[in-house]
Design an enzyme around this catalytic site. Structure first.
Site, PDB file in Angstrom:
ATOM      1  N   ASP A   1      73.404  44.294  35.147  1.00 13.24           N
ATOM      2  CA  ASP A   1      73.924  44.647  36.468  1.00 13.24           C
ATOM      3  C   ASP A   1      75.432  44.753  36.490  1.00 13.24           C
ATOM      4  OD1 ASP A   1      71.309  43.076  38.204  1.00 13.24           O
ATOM      5  OD2 ASP A   1      72.035  45.120  38.505  1.00 13.24           O
TER       6      ASP A   1
ATOM      7  N   ILE B   1      76.443  48.264  35.843  1.00 15.64           N
ATOM      8  CA  ILE B   1      75.865  49.333  36.648  1.00 15.64           C
ATOM      9  C   ILE B   1      76.585  49.343  37.989  1.00 15.64           C
ATOM     10  CG2 ILE B   1      73.786  50.261  37.704  1.00 15.64           C
ATOM     11  CD1 ILE B   1      72.136  48.720  35.789  1.00 15.64           C
TER      12      ILE B   1
ATOM     13  N   GLU C   1      70.921  44.681  42.765  1.00 14.76           N
ATOM     14  CA  GLU C   1      72.279  44.402  43.258  1.00 14.76           C
ATOM     15  C   GLU C   1      72.953  45.733  43.554  1.00 14.76           C
ATOM     16  OE1 GLU C   1      74.661  41.837  40.881  1.00 14.76           O
ATOM     17  OE2 GLU C   1      73.092  40.346  40.692  1.00 14.76           O
TER      18      GLU C   1
ATOM     19  N   ASP D   1      76.098  47.812  44.767  1.00 13.85           N
ATOM     20  CA  ASP D   1      77.529  47.543  44.818  1.00 13.85           C
ATOM     21  C   ASP D   1      78.198  48.221  45.995  1.00 13.85           C
ATOM     22  OD1 ASP D   1      77.053  47.996  41.439  1.00 13.85           O
ATOM     23  OD2 ASP D   1      77.563  46.066  42.316  1.00 13.85           O
TER      24      ASP D   1
ATOM     25  N   HIS E   1      71.659  65.984  49.032  1.00 11.48           N
ATOM     26  CA  HIS E   1      71.546  67.378  49.434  1.00 11.48           C
ATOM     27  C   HIS E   1      72.777  68.112  48.926  1.00 11.48           C
ATOM     28  CE1 HIS E   1      68.078  67.000  52.011  1.00 11.48           C
ATOM     29  NE2 HIS E   1      68.593  65.916  52.537  1.00 11.48           N
TER      30      HIS E   1
ATOM     31  N   CYS F   1      69.528  70.451  45.381  1.00 12.65           N
ATOM     32  CA  CYS F   1      69.317  71.894  45.396  1.00 12.65           C
ATOM     33  C   CYS F   1      70.510  72.560  44.711  1.00 12.65           C
ATOM     34  CB  CYS F   1      69.247  72.410  46.832  1.00 12.65           C
ATOM     35  SG  CYS F   1      67.969  71.594  47.788  1.00 12.65           S
TER      36      CYS F   1
ATOM     37  N   SER G   1      65.595  72.315  44.842  1.00 17.53           N
ATOM     38  CA  SER G   1      64.807  71.246  44.224  1.00 17.53           C
ATOM     39  C   SER G   1      63.820  70.742  45.248  1.00 17.53           C
ATOM     40  CB  SER G   1      65.703  70.085  43.824  1.00 17.53           C
ATOM     41  OG  SER G   1      66.367  70.331  42.659  1.00 17.53           O
TER      42      SER G   1
ATOM     43  N   SER H   1      60.609  68.271  46.771  1.00 24.58           N
ATOM     44  CA  SER H   1      60.179  66.877  46.747  1.00 24.58           C
ATOM     45  C   SER H   1      58.748  66.813  46.268  1.00 24.58           C
ATOM     46  CB  SER H   1      60.295  66.277  48.141  1.00 24.58           C
ATOM     47  OG  SER H   1      59.522  67.030  49.020  1.00 24.58           O
TER      48      SER H   1
END
Lengths: 579, 391
Positions: free
Chosen positions: B78, B81, B117, B119, B163, B205, B231, B233
């Site tokens: 973590d 990241i 976690e 951030d 998006h 997209c 793109s 879903s």
């Protein structure tokens, strides 16, 4: 190069091991640990569970000692306290609103959202800068957006929020800062670092029950961390640090999918207990059985012979105690799953003595009025309350319209402190000390006007509304039984949070609801629409005008066919004019 | 040109090191050289960003969390990241199962987990904060968990979802980041040596438009759709009421579930994730800026945190015992103040409290004196006869 590194690593490992051996041989009382879970069945069928984990660390920061060895106390918080010269730190994250009328008073109250209040030590020179750094560091530790705390929502109360720990008498409110973020969301990412602060983590003891999927599927969830100096012994000549981590949760009977009224540890937390945390000197579960003296209302299994009485929140309550440090508690199956089965429905619940509400009235997006109601349900005693109200700068209060009315008559506060707001710099702060007459409702009203913000100051979802933080009502509520004024180590944790100075009343803090207020919001799609519309109009208008002015018509011969074209070519060669 | 300078710098460093360790055998040097040039990274970082707000964008949060889950499972801790979620879906009041975010319908896989976690969350996810995290230009009081503390031996995975359109990505429905800004941010990172290799994945997209403008070396980019394509879903869950994942990331998650820390799958397999038949859009990738052949790049080079460990059999003798440092002796003064708990609501004290120090205002006499001065000057210039008009 690699060989050097490995040698260095091996050296480090051996050093580490030897340090461990040395410290283990000196088993000093560097601190001790107390864990507790209190389960209180509520009148409406819900159940209230309150966890408290207390770590006491016998070192005196106030004398300026530098510490580098942490055993039970978490290192991240210890470094924060020493770096920022913190005397007391209280932070809470709450999801949901505590319904005092249905559930009574909580053991540790907290407002919805995030709340942080800190007392700094006298040695701090620039309190505001230290406060800003502290909020940033805490936002990293608790994975919360506490960095949004700035001067526009920080308060310096002048009489509320006195230190809960020990001190040497004087309390200068210049070293106190209070802020609340009502919009703050609480989820597993806040619970994870909170659990990491416990010495056993979530691997052993009561913390095993803290599973986020069950904890957040509740009506109320609050986790808090409280750090304060406490007396080391009865003489109270030196202080030690106390870290309390509290988690209050109220499970709803109907949303947990039950029809019969029956609660157990497995139903509440989807886990059972198998052992106590080995680092804890005491680990107990208390079930409130005051309304159940002859087991006529509910039945508790497995049965326990231990019974204890404690004075908490002005009332003497009886508790059945399960001591997790004794192996016999877990029985032959090596696991403890407390079950509470109800046999009959109960009678009336006692109304809480102090209760508060707040709401906004008015219509439109220009003006409004804030009403705060405080209920004193005691039949014959009146008691003082200190009301702390904080309103953001964009709701401009008209303080000349402030009215306090009890039982139809004006109730003049014996102390008022009002600090007007400065646009984009600080919020309104109103503190009043009122005496609530017995068996009455006191209404505090003040009118306000909404301001128009600059377009960059709107949040990405401005139509949700803007939050106004909860009001805080601190009061000394008269108690029915004599309160314990000496705080000792043997007292259960839930009764020793607020210090008691006199026996006839106890200190209680009640939070009202936060308000959600709509500000006049511009339509943010309009600039795009305006640009499109204007450009279209300009293009059509200018284009037509340009064409009208500059277009000229020429006669053009139609394109001749193939035969005619060949004939034209031959005629050109001949020198004859074309067709 | 820049690239060759970088390689030369490395060779010089290596030459210096090898000179220092000249007593090491030549075979060791050869092995180390081979290892040195094969992967070249010592630590892994991941920056995972979800840029959409509101409940109906549940799938973007689920996308980011599924990549987070895979990356954590394969070993990146973590602390390495940086997870940015623009809205809270797990504890949203519309979520019928709080503290969960599902990626598969029928609630099969909870990608939110029990030890997540985050951030940057909520309003903190802005274009400015994202660029500051990448370039490292954060205010000094920013905590460590919110910083990207990478160095020139770090492999960074950057995943964006939300998006987007041709050349931009929308942040929180109120601002956008353009592909030019992103390319410049990566160039800043390159010039400050903040990465060794970078893998950029985007699921929006027209995602391919975002990596068109990159010009810094050692970047490999993947996108879920080409310019002009959307793109899509994946599947809705009827109990939750929204679409749970985007197609590209759904198949990416399925691909990553088969990877374990010691697997040898390479990037070419990653390029084949989600063909047109499954994804409807055409995923694209860009490897021209990348030095190594994608076939030699392991998935765990970016998604995992594989460390090289060398075990030694040497024994170290500790000749001096460790001395425990005694704490400072207790202050032996006889007089010590007795502490006590403070009264929580001292009514009489509060009533008689002195008011707080107010802000400084000019003294009252000053205003009066100023006006007197003005009047005096006026009458001096225009004569005393006007005085009777005032009084």
């Amino acid at each position: 190069m690699a060989a050097h590194r490995c040698r260095y690593l091996a050296c480090l490992l051996l050093l580490f091991l030897s340090v461990i051996l040395v410290t283990m041989s000196q088993e000093t009382t560097l601190g001790h640990e107390q864990h507790e879970l209190v389960i209180r069945p509520l009148h409406s069928g819900d159940i209230y569970a309150s966890f408290q984990f207390r770590t006491v660390w016998e070192t005196d920061f106030m004398k300026g000692n530098k510490v580098s060895h942490y055993r039970l106390f978490p290192k991240s918080l210890g470094q924060v306290i020493s770096k920022f010269s913190v005397r007391e730190l209280h932070i809470s994250f709450t999801q949901g609103y505590w319904r005092t009328m249905q559930w009574g008073q909580p053991f540790i109250p907290s407002p919805p959202g995030a709340e942080l209040w800190v007392w700094f030590q006298d040695s701090v020179t620039d309190v505001d800068a230290t406060w800003k750094e502290l909020t940033n560091v805490l936002s990293g530790i608790f994975c919360a957006s506490l960095n949004f705390i700035d001067s526009t929502n920080t308060l310096q109360p002048s009489a509320s929020f006195k230190p809960l720990g020990i001190g040497n008498g004087t309390t200068d409110h210049r070293f106190l800062r209070y802020a609340t973020l009502p919009r703050e969301i609480v989820c597993t990412e806040n619970l994870t670092p909170w659990k990491k602060l416990l010495p056993c983590g979530s691997k052993a003891g009561l913390a095993v029950l803290l599973k986020s999927e069950k904890l957040f599927h509740s009506s109320f969830h609050s986790q808090s961390v409280h750090i304060r100096p406490v007396c080391q012994d009865r003489q109270c000549k030196s202080s030690s640090w106390e870290l309390r981590q509290a988690l209050n949760v109220v499970f709803d009977l109907h949303t947990s999918g039950q029809s019969k009224r029956e609660w157990s540890l497995f139903k509440m937390f989807s886990r059972t207990l198998t052992e106590a945390c080995p680092l804890a000197s005491s680990s107990k579960i208390y079930i409130d059985v005051t309304d159940n003296p002859q087991e006529e209302q509910f039945e508790l299994s497995p049965a326990t012979p231990l019974l204890s009485q404690a004075v908490v929140l002005g009332d003497r309550r009886t508790f059945s105690v399960y001591d997790l440090t004794q192996q016999v508690t877990f029985g032959t199956v090596r696991s403890l799953n407390l079950m509470i089965r109800w046999k009959s429905s109960e009678g009336d619940m006692l109304r809480p003595l102090l209760h508060a509400e707040r709401y906004v009235t008015g219509y439109g997006l220009q003006t409004g009025e804030i009403h705060t109601l405080m209920y004193n349900n005691h039949p014959f005693r009146s008691f003082p309350v200190l009301l702390l109200d904080s309103v953001p700068w964009y709701l401009r209060l008209y303080i000349h319209t402030l009215k306090v009315i009890s039982k139809g008559k004006d109730n003049n506060p014996s102390y008022i402190h009002y600090q007007p707001s400065k646009d984009r710099e600080r919020p309104h702060l109103l503190e009043m000390l009122l005496q609530l007459p017995p068996h009455s409702v006191t209404e505090v009203t003040v009118q306000f006007e909404r301001a128009l913000l600059k377009w960059t100051e709107y949040t990405p979802d401005p139509n949700h509304g803007f939050y106004v933080g909860s009001s805080v009502i601190s009061s000394l509520v008269p108690s029915t039984v004599a309160m314990e004024t000496n705080i000792t180590m043997e007292q259960p944790l839930f009764s020793s949070f607020f210090p008691c100075k006199e026996e006839s009343s106890y200190f209680a803090r009640v939070y009202t609801e936060p308000l959600l207020v709509n500000l006049p919001t511009p339509d943010f799609s309009m600039p795009y629409n305006v640009i499109c519309l204007t450009c279209t109009v300009v293009a059509v208008g200018y284009g037509s005008l340009y064409n009208l002015l500059t277009r000229s018509f020429q006669v053009e011969e139609p394109n001749p066919g193939l035969a005619k074209r060949i004939a034209n070519v031959i005629r050109r060669m001949r020198g004859v004019p074309p067709l | 040109f820049k690239l060759s300078l970088y390689i030369n710098h490395n060779i010089t460093t290596y030459a210096l090191i090898s000179f220092r360790n000249s007593f090491i055998s030549p075979r060791f040097v050869q092995n180390s050289a081979g290892q040195f040039f094969s992967s070249g990274h010592t630590n892994n970082w991941a920056v995972l960003v979800c840029t959409s707000r509101f409940w109906f964008n549940y799938r973007h949060v689920a996308n980011t969390l599924s990549v987070y889950r895979s990356v954590k499972r394969l070993g990146i801790p973590d602390s390495h990241i940086v997870l940015m979620l623009a809205d809270d879906m797990a504890c949203n009041h519309r979520n019928p199962k709080p503290a969960t975010v599902f990626s598969h319908k029928n609630m099969e896989l909870n990608v939110y987990g029990d030890d997540v976690e985050v951030d940057y969350r909520g309003y903190e996810v802005t274009v400015e904060n994202f660029l500051r995290v990448l370039t490292g230009r954060l205010p000094p009081s920013t905590p460590r968990s919110k910083r990207l503390l990478s160095d020139d031996r770090s492999n960074i995975l950057i995943y964006l979802t939300g998006h987007g359109g041709n050349g931009f990505l929308k942040f929180q429905d109120s601002e956008e980041i353009s592909n030019v800004e992103l390319a410049d941010a990566f160039e800043q990172m390159w010039q400050k040596r903040r990465y060794n290799e970078l893998l950029f994945i985007i699921d929006t997209c027209q995602g391919a438009s975002m990596y068109e403008r990159f010009y810094s070396p050692n970047i490999m980019a993947l996108a879920s759709s080409q310019v002009g394509e959307d793109s899509l879903s994946h599947q809705p869950d009827l109990a939750i009421g929204v679409h749970l994942m985007d197609r590209y990331t759904f198949y990416l998650l399925e691909f990553l579930e088969d990877i374990h820390p010691s697997s040898k799958t390479n990037m070419n397999d990653l390029f084949k994730v989600c063909p047109r038949s499954l994804c409807v859009s055409t995923p694209g990738h860009r490897t021209d800026l990348f030095l190594r052949n994608p076939e030699s790049v392991l998935i765990t080079d970016f998604f995992g945190s594989v460390r090289k460990v060398e075990i030694t059999t040497e024994v170290l003798n500790l000749t001096h015992p460790i001395q425990r440092v005694e704490g400072s002796p207790v202050n032996g003064e006889s007089h010590r103040e007795v502490y006590s708990y403070v009264d929580q609501l001292p009514v009489s004290e509060i009533i008689h409290q002195k008011p707080k120090q107010k802000d400084w205002h000019p003294p009252d006499g000053f205003i009066l004196g100023l006006w007197t001065l003005i009047l005096l000057v006026f009458f001096k210039t225009y004569g005393i006869k006007h005085l009777k008009h005032i009084f």
